[in-house]
Design a protein around this motif. Structure first.
Motif, PDB file in Angstrom:
ATOM      1  N   TRP A 298       7.576   4.065 -12.701  1.00 17.74           N
ATOM      2  CA  TRP A 298       7.806   2.951 -11.491  1.00 17.74           C
ATOM      3  C   TRP A 298       9.393   2.780 -11.735  1.00 17.74           C
ATOM      4  N   SER A 299      10.641   3.158 -12.826  1.00 16.61           N
ATOM      5  CA  SER A 299      12.052   2.650 -12.343  1.00 16.61           C
ATOM      6  C   SER A 299      12.602   4.031 -11.378  1.00 16.61           C
ATOM      7  N   GLN A 300      12.003   5.426 -11.524  1.00 14.01           N
ATOM      8  CA  GLN A 300      12.424   5.903 -11.238  1.00 14.01           C
ATOM      9  C   GLN A 300      12.691   6.032  -9.259  1.00 14.01           C
ATOM     10  N   VAL A 301      11.342   5.853  -8.752  1.00 13.46           N
ATOM     11  CA  VAL A 301      11.004   5.559  -7.902  1.00 13.46           C
ATOM     12  C   VAL A 301      10.894   4.416  -6.572  1.00 13.46           C
ATOM     13  N   ASN A 302      10.704   3.051  -7.612  1.00 14.36           N
ATOM     14  CA  ASN A 302      11.289   1.622  -6.514  1.00 14.36           C
ATOM     15  C   ASN A 302      12.733   1.537  -5.604  1.00 14.36           C
ATOM     16  N   ALA A 303      13.132   1.936  -5.748  1.00 12.75           N
ATOM     17  CA  ALA A 303      14.371   2.162  -5.190  1.00 12.75           C
ATOM     18  C   ALA A 303      14.222   1.025  -3.808  1.00 12.75           C
ATOM     19  N   ASP A 304      13.632   2.442  -2.576  1.00 10.93           N
ATOM     20  CA  ASP A 304      13.311   1.983  -1.845  1.00 10.93           C
ATOM     21  C   ASP A 304      11.835   1.388  -1.217  1.00 10.93           C
ATOM     22  N   LEU A 305      11.235   0.909  -1.941  1.00  3.49           N
ATOM     23  CA  LEU A 305       9.854   0.383  -1.733  1.00  3.49           C
ATOM     24  C   LEU A 305       9.592  -0.808  -1.460  1.00  3.49           C
ATOM     25  N   LEU A 306       8.777  -1.541  -0.884  1.00  5.00           N
ATOM     26  CA  LEU A 306       9.261  -3.040  -0.909  1.00  5.00           C
ATOM     27  C   LEU A 306       7.924  -3.622  -1.508  1.00  5.00           C
ATOM     28  N   VAL A 307       7.737  -4.440  -2.474  1.00  4.89           N
ATOM     29  CA  VAL A 307       6.806  -4.777  -3.183  1.00  4.89           C
ATOM     30  C   VAL A 307       6.382  -6.827  -3.034  1.00  4.89           C
ATOM     31  N   LEU A 308       5.486  -6.779  -2.162  1.00  2.00           N
ATOM     32  CA  LEU A 308       5.391  -7.782  -1.582  1.00  2.00           C
ATOM     33  C   LEU A 308       4.468  -8.612  -2.941  1.00  2.00           C
ATOM     34  N   ASN A 309       3.945  -9.469  -3.815  1.00  2.00           N
ATOM     35  CA  ASN A 309       2.959 -10.283  -4.452  1.00  2.00           C
ATOM     36  C   ASN A 309       2.516 -11.100  -3.683  1.00  2.00           C
ATOM     37  N   ILE A 310       0.511 -10.821  -3.693  1.00  2.00           N
ATOM     38  CA  ILE A 310       0.144 -11.867  -2.959  1.00  2.00           C
ATOM     39  C   ILE A 310      -0.702 -12.109  -3.886  1.00  2.00           C
ATOM     40  N   ASP A 311      -1.379 -13.608  -3.440  1.00  2.00           N
ATOM     41  CA  ASP A 311      -2.806 -13.803  -4.489  1.00  2.00           C
ATOM     42  C   ASP A 311      -3.991 -13.749  -4.025  1.00  2.00           C
ATOM     43  N   ALA A 312      -4.804 -13.096  -4.551  1.00  2.00           N
ATOM     44  CA  ALA A 312      -5.469 -12.709  -4.613  1.00  2.00           C
ATOM     45  C   ALA A 312      -6.864 -12.850  -4.231  1.00  2.00           C
ATOM     46  N   ARG A 313      -7.012 -14.426  -4.735  1.00  3.32           N
ATOM     47  CA  ARG A 313      -8.160 -15.114  -4.944  1.00  3.32           C
ATOM     48  C   ARG A 313      -8.653 -15.107  -3.412  1.00  3.32           C
TER      49      ARG A 313
ATOM     50  N   LEU B 287      10.121   5.715   1.941  1.00  2.76           N
ATOM     51  CA  LEU B 287      10.125   4.454   2.209  1.00  2.76           C
ATOM     52  C   LEU B 287       8.948   3.874   2.281  1.00  2.76           C
ATOM     53  N   GLY B 288       8.242   3.094   1.776  1.00  5.12           N
ATOM     54  CA  GLY B 288       6.972   2.399   1.486  1.00  5.12           C
ATOM     55  C   GLY B 288       6.776   0.463   1.417  1.00  5.12           C
ATOM     56  N   VAL B 289       5.522   0.336   0.722  1.00 10.15           N
ATOM     57  CA  VAL B 289       5.416  -1.004   0.693  1.00 10.15           C
ATOM     58  C   VAL B 289       4.211  -0.578  -0.567  1.00 10.15           C
ATOM     59  N   ILE B 290       4.440  -1.502  -1.039  1.00  9.82           N
ATOM     60  CA  ILE B 290       2.891  -1.888  -1.460  1.00  9.82           C
ATOM     61  C   ILE B 290       3.007  -3.324  -1.893  1.00  9.82           C
ATOM     62  N   VAL B 291       1.105  -3.984  -1.728  1.00 11.74           N
ATOM     63  CA  VAL B 291       1.019  -4.801  -1.785  1.00 11.74           C
ATOM     64  C   VAL B 291       0.188  -4.995  -3.191  1.00 11.74           C
TER      65      VAL B 291
ATOM     66  N   ALA C 159      -0.926   0.507  -0.996  1.00  8.58           N
ATOM     67  CA  ALA C 159       0.238   1.420  -0.775  1.00  8.58           C
ATOM     68  C   ALA C 159       0.277   2.432   0.254  1.00  8.58           C
ATOM     69  N   ALA C 160       1.527   1.854   0.501  1.00  8.21           N
ATOM     70  CA  ALA C 160       1.596   2.756   2.072  1.00  8.21           C
ATOM     71  C   ALA C 160       2.723   3.741   2.109  1.00  8.21           C
ATOM     72  N   VAL C 161       3.484   4.734   2.495  1.00  2.04           N
ATOM     73  CA  VAL C 161       4.551   5.388   2.176  1.00  2.04           C
ATOM     74  C   VAL C 161       4.360   5.685   4.166  1.00  2.04           C
TER      75      VAL C 161
END
Length: 177
Positions: A162-177, A61-65, A11-13
């Motif tokens: 999570w339901s309280q904090v996730n509004a302005d966070l972009l979540v990206l799902n990737i394959d980590a294999r 604001l932030g990003v979670i991978v 994660a990055a904020v």
């Protein structure tokens, strides 16, 4: 952050330079007596609720991978894949400075080497400046730890934080294999 069910989170904020000192002061004010840093996994649910309330008030604001399909024996590979995605996305958000939490000197060296490779492949913007700091010395590192901690609980079915904090966070799902 490694999770038991084959998931690696990074994660990055985003904190504007003119807000950094205010954020640091507000985060330090949350420390308990004798506590050197805030760390999600060390806190009980009552404290976590306080931390989430404080972080939510900052409107981060932030990003979670979220790297899925992780084989626990290949955690560093998952980290590299998440790091590449995260740094690319931060570049797209016009971020210039990225601060990582220090781990162990050998592991930090692997991160440095990965950054050199990514820059050589033009997989991250050349303007990105990266540094590694101890979380005791840089309270801003506590923000992504808290956010990732809330996300990790949500991934296990407990969404109350999570339901309280996730509004302005972009979540990206990737394959980590």
């Amino acid at each position: 952050m490694l999770l038991a069910r084959g998931l690696y989170l990074m994660a990055a904020v985003l904190v504007a330079p003119h807000q950094a000192d205010r954020y640091r002061a507000e985060l330090r004010a949350l420390l308990l007596r004798g506590q050197l840093r805030l760390h999600w996994r060390d806190e009980n649910d009552k404290r976590r609720a306080q931390l989430i309330e404080a972080v939510t008030a900052l409107r981060p604001l932030g990003v979670i991978v979220a790297g899925t399909g992780l084989d626990s024996r290949r955690q560093e590979r998952a980290r590299r894949k998440c790091m590449e995605c995260l740094l690319w996305e931060l570049g797209n958000h016009h971020v210039d400075d990225v601060v990582f939490e220090r781990r162990h000197s050998e592991l930090d060296q692997r991160d440095h080497e990965m950054v050199v490779i990514l820059k050589g492949r033009h997989a991250i913007p050349p303007r990105l400046r990266l540094s590694w700091h101890h979380p005791e010395a840089e309270p801003l590192l506590w923000l992504p730890d808290i956010v990732a901690g809330a996300k990790s609980l949500a991934e296990r079915g407990d969404e109350r934080f999570w339901s309280q904090v996730n509004a302005d966070l972009l979540v990206l799902n990737i394959d980590a294999r």
